[in-house]
Design a protein around this motif. Sequence first.
Motif, mmCIF file in Angstrom:
data_model
loop_
_atom_site.group_PDB
_atom_site.id
_atom_site.type_symbol
_atom_site.label_atom_id
_atom_site.label_comp_id
_atom_site.label_asym_id
_atom_site.label_seq_id
_atom_site.Cartn_x
_atom_site.Cartn_y
_atom_site.Cartn_z
ATOM 1 N N ARG A 32 0.852 -1.186 0.000
ATOM 2 C CA ARG A 32 0.000 0.000 0.000
ATOM 3 C C ARG A 32 0.879 1.223 0.000
ATOM 4 N NH1 ARG A 32 -3.964 -2.801 -1.592
ATOM 5 N NH2 ARG A 32 -5.181 -3.929 -0.083
ATOM 6 N N PRO A 33 0.581 2.253 -0.732
ATOM 7 C CA PRO A 33 -0.515 2.349 -1.696
ATOM 8 C C PRO A 33 -0.210 1.537 -2.948
ATOM 9 C CG PRO A 33 0.745 4.369 -1.743
ATOM 10 C CD PRO A 33 1.344 3.501 -0.650
ATOM 11 N N ALA A 34 -1.213 0.870 -3.452
ATOM 12 C CA ALA A 34 -1.027 -0.108 -4.519
ATOM 13 C C ALA A 34 -0.721 0.509 -5.879
ATOM 14 C CB ALA A 34 -2.268 -0.991 -4.617
ATOM 15 N N VAL A 35 -1.416 1.563 -6.242
ATOM 16 C CA VAL A 35 -1.242 2.124 -7.587
ATOM 17 C C VAL A 35 0.200 2.559 -7.839
ATOM 18 C CG1 VAL A 35 -1.918 4.001 -9.145
ATOM 19 C CG2 VAL A 35 -3.669 2.690 -7.936
ATOM 20 N N PRO A 36 0.815 3.335 -6.955
ATOM 21 C CA PRO A 36 2.211 3.717 -7.218
ATOM 22 C C PRO A 36 3.162 2.516 -7.292
ATOM 23 C CG PRO A 36 1.275 5.137 -5.535
ATOM 24 C CD PRO A 36 0.289 4.037 -5.791
ATOM 25 N N VAL A 37 2.908 1.512 -6.478
ATOM 26 C CA VAL A 37 3.758 0.316 -6.504
ATOM 27 C C VAL A 37 3.646 -0.378 -7.861
ATOM 28 C CG1 VAL A 37 4.084 -1.996 -5.516
ATOM 29 C CG2 VAL A 37 3.714 -0.039 -4.012
ATOM 30 N N LEU A 38 2.433 -0.553 -8.357
ATOM 31 C CA LEU A 38 2.242 -1.212 -9.646
ATOM 32 C C LEU A 38 2.793 -0.365 -10.793
ATOM 33 C CD1 LEU A 38 -1.330 -2.725 -9.228
ATOM 34 C CD2 LEU A 38 0.869 -3.899 -9.077
ATOM 35 N N ARG A 39 2.634 0.940 -10.693
ATOM 36 C CA ARG A 39 3.181 1.821 -11.731
ATOM 37 C C ARG A 39 4.693 1.691 -11.793
ATOM 38 N NH1 ARG A 39 1.841 7.649 -11.372
ATOM 39 N NH2 ARG A 39 2.561 7.576 -13.516
ATOM 40 N N ASP A 40 5.342 1.719 -10.642
ATOM 41 C CA ASP A 40 6.800 1.637 -10.599
ATOM 42 C C ASP A 40 7.307 0.246 -10.979
ATOM 43 O OD1 ASP A 40 6.860 4.276 -9.765
ATOM 44 O OD2 ASP A 40 7.194 3.787 -7.654
ATOM 45 N N PHE A 42 5.809 -2.290 -12.633
ATOM 46 C CA PHE A 42 5.435 -2.849 -13.937
ATOM 47 C C PHE A 42 5.381 -1.814 -15.057
ATOM 48 C CE2 PHE A 42 3.841 -5.777 -10.765
ATOM 49 C CZ PHE A 42 4.288 -6.994 -11.255
ATOM 50 N N GLY A 43 5.694 -0.563 -14.760
ATOM 51 C CA GLY A 43 5.694 0.476 -15.779
ATOM 52 C C GLY A 43 4.316 0.790 -16.329
ATOM 53 N N LEU A 44 3.300 0.696 -15.480
ATOM 54 C CA LEU A 44 1.923 0.923 -15.910
ATOM 55 C C LEU A 44 1.521 2.385 -15.745
ATOM 56 C CD1 LEU A 44 0.194 -2.125 -14.161
ATOM 57 C CD2 LEU A 44 1.094 -2.008 -16.487
ATOM 58 N N SER A 45 0.514 2.772 -16.496
ATOM 59 C CA SER A 45 -0.119 4.073 -16.265
ATOM 60 C C SER A 45 -1.032 3.929 -15.044
ATOM 61 C CB SER A 45 -0.939 4.483 -17.485
ATOM 62 O OG SER A 45 -2.075 3.638 -17.620
ATOM 63 N N THR A 46 -1.547 5.042 -14.578
ATOM 64 C CA THR A 46 -2.479 4.985 -13.447
ATOM 65 C C THR A 46 -3.713 4.170 -13.817
ATOM 66 O OG1 THR A 46 -1.684 7.101 -12.605
ATOM 67 C CG2 THR A 46 -3.856 6.384 -11.845
ATOM 68 N N LEU A 47 -4.241 4.387 -15.012
ATOM 69 C CA LEU A 47 -5.413 3.632 -15.454
ATOM 70 C C LEU A 47 -5.110 2.142 -15.522
ATOM 71 C CD1 LEU A 47 -8.296 3.447 -16.515
ATOM 72 C CD2 LEU A 47 -7.390 3.929 -18.799
ATOM 73 N N GLU A 48 -3.970 1.780 -16.081
ATOM 74 C CA GLU A 48 -3.592 0.369 -16.166
ATOM 75 C C GLU A 48 -3.413 -0.242 -14.784
ATOM 76 O OE1 GLU A 48 -1.162 0.279 -20.380
ATOM 77 O OE2 GLU A 48 -0.174 1.079 -18.595
ATOM 78 N N ALA A 49 -2.844 0.511 -13.852
ATOM 79 C CA ALA A 49 -2.668 0.008 -12.483
ATOM 80 C C ALA A 49 -4.020 -0.255 -11.839
ATOM 81 C CB ALA A 49 -1.855 0.988 -11.654
ATOM 82 N N THR A 50 -4.983 0.631 -12.052
ATOM 83 C CA THR A 50 -6.311 0.401 -11.467
ATOM 84 C C THR A 50 -7.002 -0.782 -12.141
ATOM 85 O OG1 THR A 50 -7.330 2.077 -12.893
ATOM 86 C CG2 THR A 50 -6.620 2.782 -10.702
ATOM 87 N N GLU A 51 -6.771 -0.967 -13.434
ATOM 88 C CA GLU A 51 -7.303 -2.149 -14.123
ATOM 89 C C GLU A 51 -6.686 -3.422 -13.545
ATOM 90 O OE1 GLU A 51 -6.360 -1.405 -18.213
ATOM 91 O OE2 GLU A 51 -8.075 -0.076 -18.489
ATOM 92 N N LEU A 53 -5.562 -3.824 -10.511
ATOM 93 C CA LEU A 53 -6.128 -4.045 -9.177
ATOM 94 C C LEU A 53 -7.510 -4.685 -9.262
ATOM 95 C CD1 LEU A 53 -5.032 -0.760 -7.402
ATOM 96 C CD2 LEU A 53 -4.122 -3.073 -7.043
ATOM 97 N N ALA A 54 -8.319 -4.227 -10.195
ATOM 98 C CA ALA A 54 -9.649 -4.823 -10.380
ATOM 99 C C ALA A 54 -9.524 -6.277 -10.824
ATOM 100 C CB ALA A 54 -10.447 -4.013 -11.393
ATOM 101 N N MET A 55 -8.598 -6.541 -11.723
ATOM 102 C CA MET A 55 -8.369 -7.903 -12.202
ATOM 103 C C MET A 55 -7.867 -8.783 -11.059
ATOM 104 S SD MET A 55 -5.966 -9.146 -15.395
ATOM 105 C CE MET A 55 -6.782 -8.079 -16.568
ATOM 106 N N ALA A 56 -6.975 -8.262 -10.234
ATOM 107 C CA ALA A 56 -6.452 -9.020 -9.089
ATOM 108 C C ALA A 56 -7.580 -9.399 -8.142
ATOM 109 C CB ALA A 56 -5.389 -8.202 -8.355
ATOM 110 N N GLN A 57 -8.516 -8.493 -7.931
ATOM 111 C CA GLN A 57 -9.654 -8.792 -7.060
ATOM 112 C C GLN A 57 -10.501 -9.916 -7.652
ATOM 113 O OE1 GLN A 57 -10.175 -7.918 -4.048
ATOM 114 N NE2 GLN A 57 -12.137 -8.930 -3.856
#
Length: 67
Positions: A32-40, A42-51, A53-57
């Motif tokens: 936590r916070p998840a979005v910045p971790v995933l962005r850093d 995996f090189g994702l955009s904010t939108l991709e990181a939120t996608e 997270l939804a997929m992980a759920q």
Amino acid sequence: MPTGGTTGHSHEHSAAVEEAAIWFADQKEPPRPAVPVLRDRFGLSTLEATEALAMAQRFRIVRKAFA
């Protein structure tokens, strides 16, 4: 970068989102916070990181249902 279909998303981005989702779903204590971790990580955009997270759920729900 080639895009697929009418979504404007490339296959490479979809693969990165899926990879991030699998990784995140596998974490016993997700960072936590998840979005910045995933962005850093995996090189994702904010939108991709939120996608991701939804997929992980969804992955977690399916795992519980079929465990």
